[in-house]
Design a protein around this motif. Structure first.
Motif, short mmCIF file in Angstrom:
data_model
loop_
_atom_site.label_atom_id
_atom_site.label_comp_id
_atom_site.label_asym_id
_atom_site.label_seq_id
_atom_site.Cartn_x
_atom_site.Cartn_y
_atom_site.Cartn_z
N GLU A 58 0.98 -1.37 -0.03
CA GLU A 58 -0.08 0.07 -0.11
C GLU A 58 0.80 1.39 0.01
OE1 GLU A 58 -0.03 -1.45 4.25
OE2 GLU A 58 -0.22 -2.40 2.32
N ASN A 59 2.29 1.05 0.09
CA ASN A 59 3.09 2.19 0.24
C ASN A 59 3.78 2.56 -1.25
OD1 ASN A 59 2.36 3.10 3.01
ND2 ASN A 59 4.17 1.95 3.88
N ILE A 60 3.45 1.78 -1.98
CA ILE A 60 3.84 1.60 -3.47
C ILE A 60 2.90 2.12 -4.38
CG2 ILE A 60 5.29 0.53 -5.44
CD1 ILE A 60 6.11 -1.64 -3.21
N VAL A 61 3.08 3.28 -5.20
CA VAL A 61 2.28 3.62 -6.00
C VAL A 61 3.09 3.91 -7.35
CG1 VAL A 61 2.94 6.13 -5.83
CG2 VAL A 61 0.67 5.68 -6.74
N ARG A 62 2.09 3.46 -8.51
CA ARG A 62 2.66 3.17 -9.60
C ARG A 62 2.01 4.33 -10.64
NH1 ARG A 62 3.35 -1.49 -13.96
NH2 ARG A 62 3.15 -0.49 -15.92
N GLY A 63 2.82 4.90 -11.61
CA GLY A 63 2.45 6.05 -12.51
C GLY A 63 2.82 5.58 -13.93
N ASN A 64 2.16 5.71 -14.84
CA ASN A 64 2.78 5.43 -16.22
C ASN A 64 2.85 6.65 -17.11
OD1 ASN A 64 2.56 2.71 -15.72
ND2 ASN A 64 0.46 2.40 -16.75
N VAL A 65 3.72 6.90 -18.03
CA VAL A 65 3.96 8.13 -18.88
C VAL A 65 4.23 7.20 -20.08
CG1 VAL A 65 5.08 9.42 -16.95
CG2 VAL A 65 6.59 7.96 -18.19
N PRO A 66 4.06 7.91 -21.18
CA PRO A 66 4.08 7.41 -22.42
C PRO A 66 5.20 6.78 -22.97
CG PRO A 66 2.81 9.57 -22.71
CD PRO A 66 3.68 9.44 -21.31
#
Length: 165
Positions: free
Chosen positions: A55-63
């Protein structure tokens, strides 16, 4: 190449900090997804294996890899995020685009780390071809994602050491 002499998934684990309360952002380039998904898996699993909570790891995608710097900056600006791991893959190909992209991303991520005072980790592969990328994304040379996650952990340990003097 340095990774031909070293497995990216083998590193010293002496004196690692407790990261159970730390929050991580992993920014992943969608371009070369076969490679970047393997890098993400390695980074995520390494964080979990060394004490981070899911729960302390967040993912974000970029192109693509070029957008990693801005994505990393957005996460690093959030007070609850302790470290950012940027994962991408820019294969040399037939033109010199890789030179420009790799330099811009390296400089951009360095700037984000310096501006925010947080570890911002360059987990971008810069291989000559697809096979070299796969070899470094869980193949014969280990996984750059593992190495990037361990670098984030170790930098948090150094930060803790420096600020506790």
């Amino acid at each position: 190449m340095a990774s031909e002499l070293k497995n990216l998934s083998v590193f010293s684990t002496d004196h690692l900090p407790d990261i159970s309360h730390r929050q991580f952002a992993i920014v992943v380039a969608e371009w070369n997804a076969e490679v970047t998904e393997a890098l993400f898996s390695g980074a995520y699993q390494t964080l979990i294996n060394y004490g981070a909570k899911a729960e302390n790891i967040v993912r974000g995608n970029v192109p693509g890899s070029f957008e990693l710097s801005l994505g990393a900056q957005w996460f690093a600006q959030r007070t609850e995020i302790d470290a950012v791991i940027a994962l991408g893959c820019v294969i040399q190909g037939e033109t010199k685009h890789n030179d420009y992209i790799n330099h811009a991303v390296a400089q951009g991520l360095t700037n984000v780390g310096l501006q925010t005072g947080k570890p911002v980790i360059f987990g971008v592969l810069t291989p000559n071809n697809q096979q070299q990328a796969l070899d470094r994304a869980g193949g014969v040379h280990g996984n750059k994602g593992d190495e990037a996650a361990m670098t984030a952990i170790k930098m948090l340990g150094l930060q803790q050491q420096v600020y506790s003097l």
